[in-house]
Design an enzyme around this catalytic site. Structure first.
Site, PDB file in Angstrom:
ATOM      1  N   GLU A 113       0.759  -1.225  -0.004  1.00 30.60           N
ATOM      2  CA  GLU A 113      -0.074  -0.016  -0.028  1.00 30.60           C
ATOM      3  C   GLU A 113       1.017   1.182  -0.018  1.00 30.60           C
ATOM      4  O   GLU A 113       1.119   1.559   1.034  1.00 30.60           O
ATOM      5  CB  GLU A 113      -0.927  -0.010   1.319  1.00 30.60           C
ATOM      6  CG  GLU A 113      -1.855   1.143   1.254  1.00 30.60           C
ATOM      7  CD  GLU A 113      -2.908   1.201   2.438  1.00 30.60           C
ATOM      8  OE1 GLU A 113      -3.681   2.312   2.586  1.00 30.60           O
ATOM      9  OE2 GLU A 113      -2.672   0.408   3.079  1.00 30.60           O
ATOM     10  N   LYS A 134      -2.214  -1.732  -3.406  1.00 32.92           N
ATOM     11  CA  LYS A 134      -3.277  -1.046  -2.905  1.00 32.92           C
ATOM     12  C   LYS A 134      -2.934   0.178  -2.895  1.00 32.92           C
ATOM     13  O   LYS A 134      -2.526   0.933  -1.998  1.00 32.92           O
ATOM     14  CB  LYS A 134      -3.674  -1.584  -1.550  1.00 32.92           C
ATOM     15  CG  LYS A 134      -4.730  -0.739  -0.940  1.00 32.92           C
ATOM     16  CD  LYS A 134      -5.090  -1.038   0.579  1.00 32.92           C
ATOM     17  CE  LYS A 134      -6.142  -0.349   1.247  1.00 32.92           C
ATOM     18  NZ  LYS A 134      -6.430  -0.601   2.507  1.00 32.92           N
TER      19      LYS A 134
END
Length: 384
Positions: free
Chosen positions: A186, A228
């Site tokens: 992420e 992500k």
């Protein structure tokens, strides 16, 4: 869809998490972050309240609604529903894979503050020892968040921030794969600020491109990980109001095509402060455009936190006896976003959200220490 067998490959688990029409529930808020939300809603931040709140999601039929995995906080991984069924079992019995947040929060660079400065992420020093335990505890995947700020006047994101966070994300991913966990990577580019979509897109290309390069250098199997990122959205304080979903879709797909290899099976977008409805509409537009244009070899899905939770918390905090209604809302929000993954959400219909159509931005996410800076020099030593 059944959960992959315990001895399934990382690529099989990643593919199942990013299966068509499926997405992730990000319910991995730390004690401090979830506590601030509970307190804002008029609730007490204690372990039982947190447990009861998470039970709303894990005992609702979210698997049938399109949730393939739920990211948990380490406290939650060990908890159980009121009837004694572990949360891990509550999820796996309905085909939802448990995941675990493994980072320890953000660390401001020396001389910076969390609200306006640049950060790295803590937790690498203890990750290898902990990862095996998380896998034994039932987790099938993990998540590590980096946060990068866009501010052209200050040169953000700086090269130092881009490279350090990319290295940390790749090191985390390699450790998790060695422990049998699929890493969700992420590199969040924050929507806070006045930047336009072009500036955000350029920053996203730098950040994601550097992250992918480091994944290669660290020997991470791309087929066994998921990305992500944030959608390409102009700053929340930019002039002119929100961009139309079609604008967000076009800008986002342009960036992803430039920097995300086809070997990565899924791009699981974060909601990052968008309203519940905005997150659904933008995801739907991305998938609709990808289907029309082609050249999108990955699943374009979601890993939403606040955009799957805000209305649930609003209902439950008003009256805990409305738990059944809150669970229905959890299912409805999951189903709306699962439809958006297929590009099949009815944008002209009524969204299930009962929150106002306003930003869900929060200024307190990610920092779990005192004011800032002494350990940052040690973190910076990673960049050599």
């Amino acid at each position: 869809m059944p959960i992959p067998a315990d001895d399934a490959s990382l690529a099989e688990v990643a593919a199942a998490l990013a299966a068509p029409g499926k997405g992730l529930l990000a319910s991995d808020e730390s004690v401090g972050t979830i506590g601030k939300r509970l307190e804002k809603a008029g609730l007490v931040n204690d372990e039982e309240t947190r447990r009861a709140y998470r039970e709303l999601f894990y005992t609702a039929p979210i698997g049938k609604a399109g949730i393939s995995g739920a990211i948990m906080f380490k406290e939650t991984l060990q908890q159980a529903a009121a009837d004694g069924t572990s949360f891990v079992d509550c999820l796996t019995r309905q085909g939802v894979m448990p995941g675990i947040k493994v980072d320890e929060g953000l660390l401001p660079f020396e001389g910076h503050d969390l609200a306006t400065g640049e950060t790295s992420t803590r937790g690498l020093d203890t990750l290898a020892a902990a990862a095996g335990g998380y896998r034994q505890g039932g987790a099938r995947f993990a998540k590590w968040r980096a946060a990068l700020r866009v501010d052209a006047s200050r040169g953000f994101p700086s090269e130092r921030a881009v490279e350090l966070n990319a290295q940390q994300l790749a090191q985390y991913a390699a450790v998790c794969q060695a422990a049998g966990l699929v890493p969700i990577v992420e590199p969040e580019v924050l929507i806070d600020g006045t930047h336009n979509a072009a500036e955000f897109g350029a920053a996203s290309e730098r950040v994601i491109g550097a992250t992918v390069a480091q994944l290669w250098r660290q020997g991470v199997a791309l087929e066994g990980c998921l990305l992500k990122p944030q959608m390409v959205i102009k700053g929340a304080d930019a002039a002119g109001g929100r961009a139309a979903p079609e604008e967000v879709a076009a800008a986002t797909l342009t960036v992803m095509r430039r920097v995300v290899p086809a070997a990565i099976p899924g791009i699981m977008f974060l909601s990052g402060g968008q309203s519940e409805e905005e997150a659904t509409l933008n995801l739907n537009a991305i998938n609709g455009m990808a289907q029309q244009q082609g050249k999108a070899p990955w699943s374009l899905s979601f890993s939403y936190g606040r955009a799957l939770q805000a209305s649930v918390l609003k209902i439950w905090s008003a009256d805990s006896s409305r738990a059944a209604e809150a669970k229905q809302m959890a299912v409805a929000l999951a189903a709306a976003n699962a439809a958006a993954v297929r590009g099949a959400y009815d944008a002209a219909g009524k969204h299930p959200s009962v929150t106002s159509d306003s930003s869900l931005r929060e200024a307190f996410r990610g920092w779990h220490g005192p004011t800032a800076s002494a350990p940052a020099a040690a973190a910076a030593a990673v960049v050599q």
